[in-house]
Scaffold this motif. Structure first.
Motif, PDB file in Angstrom:
ATOM      1  N   VAL A 122       4.104   5.604  -5.621  1.00  0.00           N
ATOM      2  CA  VAL A 122       4.007   5.645  -7.090  1.00  0.00           C
ATOM      3  C   VAL A 122       2.986   6.709  -7.515  1.00  0.00           C
ATOM      4  O   VAL A 122       3.239   7.496  -8.437  1.00  0.00           O
ATOM      5  CB  VAL A 122       3.636   4.249  -7.653  1.00  0.00           C
ATOM      6  CG1 VAL A 122       3.248   4.324  -9.113  1.00  0.00           C
ATOM      7  CG2 VAL A 122       4.794   3.283  -7.453  1.00  0.00           C
ATOM      8  N   ASP A 123       1.855   6.758  -6.818  1.00  0.00           N
ATOM      9  CA  ASP A 123       0.830   7.766  -7.116  1.00  0.00           C
ATOM     10  C   ASP A 123       1.353   9.170  -6.862  1.00  0.00           C
ATOM     11  O   ASP A 123       1.105  10.092  -7.654  1.00  0.00           O
ATOM     12  CB  ASP A 123      -0.436   7.517  -6.288  1.00  0.00           C
ATOM     13  CG  ASP A 123      -1.167   6.239  -6.686  1.00  0.00           C
ATOM     14  OD1 ASP A 123      -0.871   5.698  -7.787  1.00  0.00           O
ATOM     15  OD2 ASP A 123      -2.017   5.780  -5.898  1.00  0.00           O
ATOM     16  N   ALA A 124       2.084   9.357  -5.767  1.00  0.00           N
ATOM     17  CA  ALA A 124       2.645  10.675  -5.443  1.00  0.00           C
ATOM     18  C   ALA A 124       3.671  11.090  -6.498  1.00  0.00           C
ATOM     19  O   ALA A 124       3.728  12.272  -6.880  1.00  0.00           O
ATOM     20  CB  ALA A 124       3.285  10.648  -4.062  1.00  0.00           C
ATOM     21  N   GLU A 125       4.454  10.141  -6.977  1.00  0.00           N
ATOM     22  CA  GLU A 125       5.439  10.451  -8.013  1.00  0.00           C
ATOM     23  C   GLU A 125       4.748  10.861  -9.315  1.00  0.00           C
ATOM     24  O   GLU A 125       5.157  11.835  -9.963  1.00  0.00           O
ATOM     25  CB  GLU A 125       6.343   9.243  -8.258  1.00  0.00           C
ATOM     26  CG  GLU A 125       7.448   9.507  -9.257  1.00  0.00           C
ATOM     27  CD  GLU A 125       8.356   8.315  -9.434  1.00  0.00           C
ATOM     28  OE1 GLU A 125       9.529   8.535  -9.749  1.00  0.00           O
ATOM     29  OE2 GLU A 125       7.891   7.164  -9.256  1.00  0.00           O
ATOM     30  N   LYS A 126       3.681  10.155  -9.686  1.00  0.00           N
ATOM     31  CA  LYS A 126       2.924  10.518 -10.894  1.00  0.00           C
ATOM     32  C   LYS A 126       2.324  11.903 -10.751  1.00  0.00           C
ATOM     33  O   LYS A 126       2.349  12.702 -11.696  1.00  0.00           O
ATOM     34  CB  LYS A 126       1.818   9.489 -11.159  1.00  0.00           C
ATOM     35  CG  LYS A 126       2.322   8.170 -11.677  1.00  0.00           C
ATOM     36  CD  LYS A 126       1.174   7.197 -11.881  1.00  0.00           C
ATOM     37  CE  LYS A 126       1.653   5.832 -12.320  1.00  0.00           C
ATOM     38  NZ  LYS A 126       0.555   4.873 -12.442  1.00  0.00           N
ATOM     39  N   SER A 127       1.779  12.193  -9.594  1.00  0.00           N
ATOM     40  CA  SER A 127       1.178  13.497  -9.337  1.00  0.00           C
ATOM     41  C   SER A 127       2.225  14.601  -9.431  1.00  0.00           C
ATOM     42  O   SER A 127       1.976  15.658 -10.022  1.00  0.00           O
ATOM     43  CB  SER A 127       0.532  13.493  -7.948  1.00  0.00           C
ATOM     44  OG  SER A 127       0.070  14.781  -7.620  1.00  0.00           O
ATOM     45  N   GLU A 143       3.909   1.504  -1.059  1.00  0.00           N
ATOM     46  CA  GLU A 143       4.602   1.583  -2.348  1.00  0.00           C
ATOM     47  C   GLU A 143       3.669   2.154  -3.417  1.00  0.00           C
ATOM     48  O   GLU A 143       4.079   2.997  -4.214  1.00  0.00           O
ATOM     49  CB  GLU A 143       5.103   0.197  -2.757  1.00  0.00           C
ATOM     50  CG  GLU A 143       5.946   0.213  -4.004  1.00  0.00           C
ATOM     51  CD  GLU A 143       6.530  -1.143  -4.319  1.00  0.00           C
ATOM     52  OE1 GLU A 143       7.581  -1.182  -4.968  1.00  0.00           O
ATOM     53  OE2 GLU A 143       5.931  -2.161  -3.922  1.00  0.00           O
ATOM     54  N   LYS A 144       2.417   1.719  -3.400  1.00  0.00           N
ATOM     55  CA  LYS A 144       1.432   2.247  -4.347  1.00  0.00           C
ATOM     56  C   LYS A 144       1.218   3.746  -4.114  1.00  0.00           C
ATOM     57  O   LYS A 144       1.138   4.528  -5.069  1.00  0.00           O
ATOM     58  CB  LYS A 144       0.116   1.505  -4.228  1.00  0.00           C
ATOM     59  CG  LYS A 144      -0.942   1.954  -5.233  1.00  0.00           C
ATOM     60  CD  LYS A 144      -2.269   1.273  -4.964  1.00  0.00           C
ATOM     61  CE  LYS A 144      -3.358   1.733  -5.901  1.00  0.00           C
ATOM     62  NZ  LYS A 144      -3.502   3.168  -6.037  1.00  0.00           N
ATOM     63  N   ASP A 145       1.138   4.157  -2.850  1.00  0.00           N
ATOM     64  CA  ASP A 145       0.983   5.578  -2.528  1.00  0.00           C
ATOM     65  C   ASP A 145       2.168   6.393  -3.040  1.00  0.00           C
ATOM     66  O   ASP A 145       1.988   7.503  -3.548  1.00  0.00           O
ATOM     67  CB  ASP A 145       0.832   5.782  -1.015  1.00  0.00           C
ATOM     68  CG  ASP A 145      -0.481   5.245  -0.472  1.00  0.00           C
ATOM     69  OD1 ASP A 145      -1.408   4.980  -1.285  1.00  0.00           O
ATOM     70  OD2 ASP A 145      -0.581   5.079   0.767  1.00  0.00           O
ATOM     71  N   LYS A 152       0.833  -1.202   0.000  1.00  0.00           N
ATOM     72  CA  LYS A 152       0.000   0.000   0.000  1.00  0.00           C
ATOM     73  C   LYS A 152       0.873   1.260   0.000  1.00  0.00           C
ATOM     74  O   LYS A 152       0.625   2.194  -0.763  1.00  0.00           O
ATOM     75  CB  LYS A 152      -0.933   0.018   1.210  1.00  0.00           C
ATOM     76  CG  LYS A 152      -1.896   1.216   1.187  1.00  0.00           C
ATOM     77  CD  LYS A 152      -2.712   1.305   2.455  1.00  0.00           C
ATOM     78  CE  LYS A 152      -3.668   2.468   2.478  1.00  0.00           C
ATOM     79  NZ  LYS A 152      -3.166   3.732   2.000  1.00  0.00           N
ATOM     80  N   ARG A 178      10.049   8.673   0.188  1.00  0.00           N
ATOM     81  CA  ARG A 178      10.629   7.525  -0.512  1.00  0.00           C
ATOM     82  C   ARG A 178      11.838   6.980   0.250  1.00  0.00           C
ATOM     83  O   ARG A 178      11.998   5.767   0.388  1.00  0.00           O
ATOM     84  CB  ARG A 178      11.039   7.902  -1.936  1.00  0.00           C
ATOM     85  CG  ARG A 178      11.554   6.701  -2.713  1.00  0.00           C
ATOM     86  CD  ARG A 178      11.702   6.923  -4.163  1.00  0.00           C
ATOM     87  NE  ARG A 178      12.594   8.048  -4.417  1.00  0.00           N
ATOM     88  CZ  ARG A 178      12.894   8.479  -5.631  1.00  0.00           C
ATOM     89  NH1 ARG A 178      12.361   7.913  -6.673  1.00  0.00           N
ATOM     90  NH2 ARG A 178      13.712   9.483  -5.802  1.00  0.00           N
TER      91      ARG A 178
END
Length: 168
Positions: free
Chosen positions: A62-67, A58-60, A56, A105
């Motif tokens: 990845v989402d923060a990096e995309k944002s 790690e997914k958060d 979870k 991270r």
């Protein structure tokens, strides 16, 4: 001369016989720890536990990096039309977001590494107990975990894996 030759020959034969009598067969085994960490059920269970525990977060990340990337791209598109004060303000805001993301991270990676070390230390302790058990039951005098070259006939990794995997 023949007496001296006989004496020397007799000494060599007696020395060789004494050496052979003292020299027992030494049993040596080798363990491939990489295979233990990859193929044992305890290592696989530890890996699954870590994935479940950290997926979870790690997914958060990845989402923060995309944002953050989307925000940077938007800023780069909008930068020519922004006033100097707006541009400076958005750059400052993006810099703070980036530092926050990098900190999160880094913390995630440190916690993941600490947990991996804990879990795999337990796997290693279990493997060492089984290695000792196999070595004692099969009367090995020496078991190595690292070497430059090992003849495959000395590799007891399969035996150890069989005992580890059968235990659960």
């Amino acid at each position: 001369m023949t007496t001296l030759t006989r004496q020397i020959s007799l000494a060599v034969v007696l020395g060789f016989a004494a050496f052979c009598a003292q020299a027992e067969e030494i049993r040596i085994g080798f363990i491939n720890t990489d295979r233990i960490f990859k193929e044992s059920t305890t290592a696989k269970q530890a890996q699954a536990k870590l994935e479940q525990e950290f997926s979870k977060r790690e997914k958060d990340l990845v989402d923060a990096e995309k944002s953050l990337k989307a925000s940077v791209e938007k800023f780069e598109r909008d930068a020519p039309t922004l006033s100097e004060s707006q541009r400076v303000s958005r750059q400052k805001q993006l810099g703070e977001q980036d530092r926050d993301f990098q900190r999160k991270r880094r913390e995630f990676q440190e916690e993941l590494n600490a947990r991996k070390n804990e879990e795999f230390q337990q796997v290693l302790e279990r493997a060492n107990r089984v290695i000792k058990q196999v070595a004692e039951s099969e009367k090995y005098d020496l078991v190595l975990q690292e070497a430059v070259y090992i003849n495959p006939k000395h590799d007891i990794t399969d035996k150890v894996l069989k005992v580890i995997n059968a235990a659960k």
